[in-house]
Design a protein around this motif. Structure first.
Motif, PDB file in Angstrom:
ATOM      1  N   UNK A 127      39.045  46.038  -7.605  1.00  0.00           N
ATOM      2  CA  UNK A 127      37.619  46.110  -7.284  1.00  0.00           C
ATOM      3  C   UNK A 127      37.426  46.996  -6.061  1.00  0.00           C
ATOM      4  N   UNK A 128      36.518  47.960  -6.197  1.00  0.00           N
ATOM      5  CA  UNK A 128      36.178  48.857  -5.095  1.00  0.00           C
ATOM      6  C   UNK A 128      34.693  48.690  -4.784  1.00  0.00           C
ATOM      7  N   UNK A 129      34.379  48.483  -3.524  1.00  0.00           N
ATOM      8  CA  UNK A 129      32.990  48.402  -3.081  1.00  0.00           C
ATOM      9  C   UNK A 129      32.673  49.574  -2.181  1.00  0.00           C
ATOM     10  N   UNK A 130      31.630  50.310  -2.509  1.00  0.00           N
ATOM     11  CA  UNK A 130      31.273  51.485  -1.713  1.00  0.00           C
ATOM     12  C   UNK A 130      29.825  51.398  -1.281  1.00  0.00           C
ATOM     13  N   UNK A 131      29.573  51.746  -0.017  1.00  0.00           N
ATOM     14  CA  UNK A 131      28.209  51.775   0.501  1.00  0.00           C
ATOM     15  C   UNK A 131      28.137  52.827   1.599  1.00  0.00           C
ATOM     16  N   UNK A 132      26.957  53.403   1.737  1.00  0.00           N
ATOM     17  CA  UNK A 132      26.770  54.452   2.732  1.00  0.00           C
ATOM     18  C   UNK A 132      26.583  53.887   4.136  1.00  0.00           C
ATOM     19  N   UNK A 133      26.239  52.593   4.227  1.00  0.00           N
ATOM     20  CA  UNK A 133      25.975  51.952   5.527  1.00  0.00           C
ATOM     21  C   UNK A 133      27.268  51.362   6.083  1.00  0.00           C
ATOM     22  N   UNK A 134      27.797  51.970   7.124  1.00  0.00           N
ATOM     23  CA  UNK A 134      29.069  51.514   7.685  1.00  0.00           C
ATOM     24  C   UNK A 134      28.989  50.079   8.190  1.00  0.00           C
ATOM     25  N   UNK A 135      27.868  49.725   8.812  1.00  0.00           N
ATOM     26  CA  UNK A 135      27.751  48.364   9.356  1.00  0.00           C
ATOM     27  C   UNK A 135      27.805  47.315   8.253  1.00  0.00           C
ATOM     28  N   UNK A 136      27.291  47.651   7.064  1.00  0.00           N
ATOM     29  CA  UNK A 136      27.361  46.708   5.944  1.00  0.00           C
ATOM     30  C   UNK A 136      28.794  46.564   5.447  1.00  0.00           C
ATOM     31  N   UNK A 137      29.501  47.674   5.306  1.00  0.00           N
ATOM     32  CA  UNK A 137      30.883  47.640   4.814  1.00  0.00           C
ATOM     33  C   UNK A 137      31.790  46.919   5.809  1.00  0.00           C
ATOM     34  N   UNK A 138      31.530  47.085   7.083  1.00  0.00           N
ATOM     35  CA  UNK A 138      32.304  46.360   8.094  1.00  0.00           C
ATOM     36  C   UNK A 138      32.221  44.854   7.876  1.00  0.00           C
ATOM     37  N   UNK A 139      31.020  44.355   7.627  1.00  0.00           N
ATOM     38  CA  UNK A 139      30.831  42.924   7.400  1.00  0.00           C
ATOM     39  C   UNK A 139      31.505  42.482   6.106  1.00  0.00           C
ATOM     40  N   UNK A 140      31.406  43.323   5.089  1.00  0.00           N
ATOM     41  CA  UNK A 140      32.020  42.984   3.804  1.00  0.00           C
ATOM     42  C   UNK A 140      33.540  42.895   3.926  1.00  0.00           C
ATOM     43  N   UNK A 141      34.132  43.852   4.620  1.00  0.00           N
ATOM     44  CA  UNK A 141      35.591  43.906   4.738  1.00  0.00           C
ATOM     45  C   UNK A 141      36.149  42.705   5.490  1.00  0.00           C
ATOM     46  N   UNK A 142      35.401  42.223   6.459  1.00  0.00           N
ATOM     47  CA  UNK A 142      35.843  41.041   7.202  1.00  0.00           C
ATOM     48  C   UNK A 142      35.911  39.818   6.297  1.00  0.00           C
ATOM     49  N   UNK A 143      35.039  39.768   5.297  1.00  0.00           N
ATOM     50  CA  UNK A 143      34.898  38.565   4.483  1.00  0.00           C
ATOM     51  C   UNK A 143      35.882  38.494   3.322  1.00  0.00           C
ATOM     52  N   UNK A 144      36.336  39.639   2.805  1.00  0.00           N
ATOM     53  CA  UNK A 144      37.194  39.612   1.622  1.00  0.00           C
ATOM     54  C   UNK A 144      38.171  40.783   1.630  1.00  0.00           C
ATOM     55  N   UNK A 145      39.442  40.533   1.953  1.00  0.00           N
ATOM     56  CA  UNK A 145      40.433  41.612   1.994  1.00  0.00           C
ATOM     57  C   UNK A 145      40.935  42.022   0.619  1.00  0.00           C
ATOM     58  N   UNK A 146      40.511  41.330  -0.444  1.00  0.00           N
ATOM     59  CA  UNK A 146      41.005  41.634  -1.787  1.00  0.00           C
ATOM     60  C   UNK A 146      40.230  42.757  -2.472  1.00  0.00           C
ATOM     61  N   UNK A 147      39.156  43.205  -1.839  1.00  0.00           N
ATOM     62  CA  UNK A 147      38.377  44.341  -2.334  1.00  0.00           C
ATOM     63  C   UNK A 147      38.767  45.582  -1.537  1.00  0.00           C
ATOM     64  N   UNK A 148      38.819  46.737  -2.199  1.00  0.00           N
ATOM     65  CA  UNK A 148      38.988  48.005  -1.487  1.00  0.00           C
ATOM     66  C   UNK A 148      37.607  48.456  -1.036  1.00  0.00           C
ATOM     67  N   UNK A 149      37.345  48.308   0.257  1.00  0.00           N
ATOM     68  CA  UNK A 149      36.018  48.618   0.802  1.00  0.00           C
ATOM     69  C   UNK A 149      35.989  50.046   1.329  1.00  0.00           C
ATOM     70  N   UNK A 150      34.932  50.776   0.967  1.00  0.00           N
ATOM     71  CA  UNK A 150      34.837  52.193   1.310  1.00  0.00           C
ATOM     72  C   UNK A 150      33.442  52.523   1.817  1.00  0.00           C
ATOM     73  N   UNK A 151      33.378  53.228   2.937  1.00  0.00           N
ATOM     74  CA  UNK A 151      32.124  53.863   3.342  1.00  0.00           C
ATOM     75  C   UNK A 151      32.078  55.201   2.618  1.00  0.00           C
TER      76      UNK A 151
END
Length: 273
Positions: free
Chosen positions: A108-132
């Motif tokens: 699962x890859x989650x991508x968003x243009x808002x860095x502050x949103x991705x920062x919060x997402x990454x803290x909550x679930x390390x099993x997703x590949x989070x990308x700005x």
């Protein structure tokens, strides 16, 4: 497997310790929260694109309270039915839906243009590949995804076509015609129904509509919930200040959230013999 694409040269990226690197030598370090920023300067149109930190915090508080849980459950049911292995969530925000979807896929890859949103997402679930990153250049390889999802987010059609496998799926969630109608009545002199079918028309050339459903969620919102919902929607800056203020001071509000879910399948290209 590693599905990320270098935003500079479009080659595949490999993760070595805490750095994503391509064969051309372009490298992108993992942030301490666990995400990678692939939104390179040549793709940026503003210094801080995407939602504000205030909007992200409001959405996180509102969604965490479970008001939109019926939508999340409906999306999970679709994934259970079709069982895709690779998923790209476009406009993942702080990851409320992405986290739920991740449990039903292998990658699962989650991508968003808002860095502050991705920062919060990454803290909550390390099993997703989070990308700005940006939908204008989705940061994944050609033909690598079995499903792309866009929940209340833009739909970069050509990029979705590029990254989807043959017969890949595209799941779109958008406001149904009566979504938050009572709230909009309180904010605007004229209320026009949402028009979700425009996305069916937009995608019809390259995608076949295979499922359509509306999910309703009746809500009883207390004052803080009203304020959070307002802050996470475009209504916050479109409404007249006096009407917004009047709504924010209500002790409670009965309103129905109404979600239109579309599931599309990528049409197979028929090449001439």
């Amino acid at each position: 497997m590693q599905w990320l694409m270098c935003p500079v040269c479009r080659e595949n990226l490999s993760l070595n310790e805490r750095t994503w690197r391509c064969q051309q030598g372009h490298s992108f370090d993992l942030a301490k929260q666990g995400y990678v920023n692939l939104h390179v300067v040549q793709h940026k149109h503003s210094k801080q694109p995407g939602d504000t930190p205030e909007a992200v915090d409001a959405r996180r508080a509102f969604l965490s309270a479970g008001f939109y849980a019926p939508l999340r459950t409906a999306v999970e049911t679709i994934l259970q039915q079709y069982q895709p292995k690779t998923l790209l969530d476009i406009g993942c925000g702080e990851g409320y839906y992405t986290q739920a979807m991740q449990a039903h896929v292998q990658d699962c890859i989650g991508v968003d243009i808002a860095k502050n949103a991705v920062q919060r997402a990454a803290k909550a679930n390390p099993n997703v590949t989070w990308v700005v990153g940006t939908g204008a250049v989705l940061p994944v390889l050609d033909g690598s995804m079995e499903i792309c999802t866009s929940l209340f987010s833009p739909i970069p059609q050509q990029e979705i076509l590029r990254v989807l496998k043959e017969d890949g799926l595209c799941l779109v969630v958008t406001p149904a015609p009566q979504h938050l109608y009572a709230m909009r009545e309180a904010l605007f002199d004229q209320v026009n129904p949402h028009e979700p079918e425009k996305f069916v028309n937009q995608l019809s050339d390259a995608f076949e509509l295979i499922e359509s459903q509306v999910v309703d969620a009746p809500l009883l919102l207390k004052q803080q919930d009203i304020q959070n919902l307002l802050a996470m929607t475009p209504y916050a800056y479109k409404a007249k200040p006096e009407k917004r203020q009047a709504l924010e001071t209500l002790a409670e509000l009965h309103v129905t959230a109404s979600f239109q879910i579309y599931l599309f399948k990528k049409k197979v290209e028929i090449t001439a013999a």
